[in-house]
Design a protein around this motif. Structure first.
Motif, mmCIF file in Angstrom:
data_model
loop_
_atom_site.group_PDB
_atom_site.id
_atom_site.type_symbol
_atom_site.label_atom_id
_atom_site.label_comp_id
_atom_site.label_asym_id
_atom_site.label_seq_id
_atom_site.Cartn_x
_atom_site.Cartn_y
_atom_site.Cartn_z
ATOM 1 N N ASP A 265 0.779 -1.361 -0.131
ATOM 2 C CA ASP A 265 -0.119 -0.059 0.030
ATOM 3 C C ASP A 265 0.752 1.293 -0.242
ATOM 4 O OD1 ASP A 265 -2.435 -1.643 -0.023
ATOM 5 O OD2 ASP A 265 -2.753 -1.178 2.069
ATOM 6 N N LEU A 266 0.248 2.388 -0.588
ATOM 7 C CA LEU A 266 0.897 3.500 -0.565
ATOM 8 C C LEU A 266 0.612 4.089 0.779
ATOM 9 C CD1 LEU A 266 2.359 6.123 -2.055
ATOM 10 C CD2 LEU A 266 0.044 6.831 -2.732
ATOM 11 N N GLN A 267 1.564 4.782 1.420
ATOM 12 C CA GLN A 267 1.245 5.593 2.860
ATOM 13 C C GLN A 267 1.888 6.841 2.384
ATOM 14 O OE1 GLN A 267 -0.372 4.297 5.287
ATOM 15 N NE2 GLN A 267 -0.039 1.940 4.791
ATOM 16 N N LEU A 268 0.881 7.866 2.815
ATOM 17 C CA LEU A 268 1.450 9.272 2.663
ATOM 18 C C LEU A 268 1.044 10.047 3.858
ATOM 19 C CD1 LEU A 268 0.461 10.410 -1.033
ATOM 20 C CD2 LEU A 268 2.697 9.795 -0.124
ATOM 21 N N ALA A 269 1.751 10.985 4.154
ATOM 22 C CA ALA A 269 1.528 11.969 5.442
ATOM 23 C C ALA A 269 1.959 13.314 5.056
ATOM 24 C CB ALA A 269 2.381 11.440 6.690
ATOM 25 N N GLY A 270 0.950 14.229 5.494
ATOM 26 C CA GLY A 270 1.159 15.539 4.908
ATOM 27 C C GLY A 270 0.345 16.491 6.218
ATOM 28 N N ASP A 271 0.147 18.058 5.903
ATOM 29 C CA ASP A 271 -0.291 18.643 6.718
ATOM 30 C C ASP A 271 -1.655 19.028 6.308
ATOM 31 O OD1 ASP A 271 1.001 20.172 4.894
ATOM 32 O OD2 ASP A 271 1.429 21.855 6.180
ATOM 33 N N TYR A 272 -2.052 18.666 5.039
ATOM 34 C CA TYR A 272 -3.250 19.006 4.612
ATOM 35 C C TYR A 272 -3.639 17.893 3.425
ATOM 36 C CZ TYR A 272 -3.494 23.688 6.721
ATOM 37 O OH TYR A 272 -3.433 25.046 7.378
ATOM 38 N N CYS A 273 -4.647 17.723 3.623
ATOM 39 C CA CYS A 273 -5.475 16.634 2.245
ATOM 40 C C CYS A 273 -6.523 17.241 1.699
ATOM 41 C CB CYS A 273 -5.703 15.197 2.948
ATOM 42 S SG CYS A 273 -6.528 13.924 1.694
ATOM 43 N N LEU A 274 -6.437 17.762 0.401
ATOM 44 C CA LEU A 274 -7.626 18.222 -0.271
ATOM 45 C C LEU A 274 -8.245 17.182 -1.009
ATOM 46 C CD1 LEU A 274 -9.332 20.289 -1.828
ATOM 47 C CD2 LEU A 274 -7.282 20.285 -3.628
#
Length: 473
Positions: A265-274
């Motif tokens: 699986d792809l795992q992404l972490a950010g401060d905003y999700c649009l």
């Protein structure tokens, strides 16, 4: 209190509703426009088309200054983008355009009523006063009622839109801090435009798309070219990935997606999700059942070819009915219905309503895509011209992109035009015009185009489709 009677009552003041109101006023119909929000203009003018183009324009200027000015012999040291000021300018643009709609209503003698509308029966609407407003509730009757309530952002069932860190386009157009890492769910028009804005300002932008292409409803050539260009601008893409979870932990948003090809699986972490996965028709609270108006399986108002609902005298336009969710499509339908009500016989060709993506390079298309012609089994010819061969594009350092023209193999009639490059949002209008009059590619090739211009690429692509070699650079 007796109900106030009108010839036409319009619910919703977006680009469908307010344009319908203007045309009704021009035609001498006693018209009222109902809007539940304090300002007119709907999603497009307040939180959509207009504010997004304002911030796209501002960030494009910044991008050119930082990336291209030096090549033109212009030194611009120590540049910085001030996001709050950028957004303040956007707000001023929105106010000016919305004020213009108020002026149009006065000019065309349209009564504007602020409040929330709901049907009492097929000819009567109850208007509840707007929260905090000074107007009282009232009942209005009309010979004709136009539903123009537009759409709202869609989401996925497992995603909670907190509108703080997990946001829609509305919130993305009002951020006062620059995201460090903006994750975008959906590689369609809205996601790519807003992704462009923040990538230009320095944010890391990751786009996760379920299908194997961005802007998947447009001609595939455009998606391939735009993908290449946006990657150069720093956006990263994960195509053919199905988002399975979006969670928030404090100021961090985490996304999980499964690749179609299998594997980890792809795992992404950010401060905003649009979350930009499309829009849904908005009919909440209208009490359509009281009027007998029916919806289809997708929640859209059912209409016939004249845009009349299942109830005579009640019409519907824009995002709330079938077809592309485009502001200019809604406006065209608003004019169409107003003229139908007035007894005229207008015409509306949905195939000739263009679609535009306001990234840079810009993208636009009208008519059949190459994939649609192949599916129909229709014999066609294709011609193209690259902007790298355009003298005007070379002079302006805007050489990315091309124009592709599709024509009938026997008659040379232009069936589709698909463009990516500089000033495309404006140039597509020429394609719409000539297709409206069913021009052949050779006809356009014979038309004089000013030199040097970006629009010459359309002429050259037509010449190529007609089997004639390039004439200009």
């Amino acid at each position: 209190m007796p109900a106030t009677a009108y010839d036409v009552l319009i619910i919703g003041s977006g680009p469908g509703g307010y344009i319908a109101a203007v045309r009704c006023g021009q035609l001498g119909l006693k018209t009222a426009l109902i809007e539940k929000y304090p300002t007119l203009g709907g999603t497009c003018l307040n939180v959509g088309c207009i504010p997004s183009k304002a911030v796209l324009e501002s960030t494009e200027l910044y991008h050119k200054a930082t990336e291209q000015f030096a090549a033109h012999g212009i030194d611009a040291d120590n540049l910085r983008a001030d996001l709050p000021r950028l957004m303040a300018r956007k707000d001023q643009v929105v106010k000016k355009v919305c004020d213009g709609v108020v002026y149009l209503m006065k000019k065309n003698k349209v009564d504007v009523i602020h409040g929330t509308a709901s049907f009492v029966d097929a000819t009567t609407v109850q208007v509840a006063p707007a929260a905090g407003g000074s107007e009282e509730g009232q009942q209005l009757t009309a010979k004709n009622i136009i539903i123009a309530t537009g759409s709202k952002p869609s989401s996925l069932p497992f995603i909670t839109l907190d509108k703080e860190r997990v946001i829609t386009s509305t919130e993305a157009l009002a951020l006062r801090e620059l995201p460090q890492h903006l994750i975008i769910v959906g590689g369609g028009v809205i996601g790519l435009e807003l992704g462009s804005v923040y990538a230009r300002l320095g944010s890391k932008v990751s786009v996760v798309e379920y299908t194997d292409a961005i802007i998947p409803t447009m001609d595939r050539t455009l998606g391939k070219e735009l993908l290449r260009s946006l990657k150069k601008q720093g956006l990263e893409f994960y195509l053919s990935h199905k988002v399975t979870a979006v969670t928030r932990e404090g100021a961090t948003v985490k996304l999980t997606a499964s690749p179609a090809a299998g594997g980890a699986d792809l795992q992404l972490a950010g401060d905003y999700c649009l979350v930009s996965v499309g829009r849904r028709p908005f009919t909440d609270g209208l009490n359509l059942a009281a009027a007998g108006v029916e919806l289809d399986e997708k929640g859209r108002v059912k209409v016939d070819e004249d845009l009349q609902t299942t109830v005579p005298g009640i019409w519907a336009i824009g995002d709330v009915v079938r077809g592309a969710m485009l502001a200019h499509k809604a406006s065209d339908e608003g004019v169409f219905v107003a003229e139908r009500i007035a007894g005229q016989k207008p015409h509306l060709n949905y195939l000739l309503i263009p679609g535009v993506v306001y990234t840079w390079p810009e993208v636009a298309g009208v008519g059949y895509t190459e994939e649609q012609l192949q599916e129909l089994g229709r014999a066609y010819k294709a011609g193209s011209f690259p902007y790298s061969a355009s003298g005007r594009a070379v002079a302006g350092s805007d050489t990315e992109g091309l124009v592709k023209v599709l024509t009938d193999a026997q008659t040379d009639e232009i069936l589709g035009v698909h463009m990516i490059g500089p000033r495309i949002a404006d140039i597509i209008a020429e394609a719409v015009g000539v297709m409206h009059f069913r021009a052949a590619a050779e006809d356009v090739g014979m038309m004089s185009h000013a030199h040097p211009t970006y629009a010459e690429a359309f002429k050259e692509a037509c010449l190529n489709a007609a089997g004639i070699g390039a004439l200009n650079m």
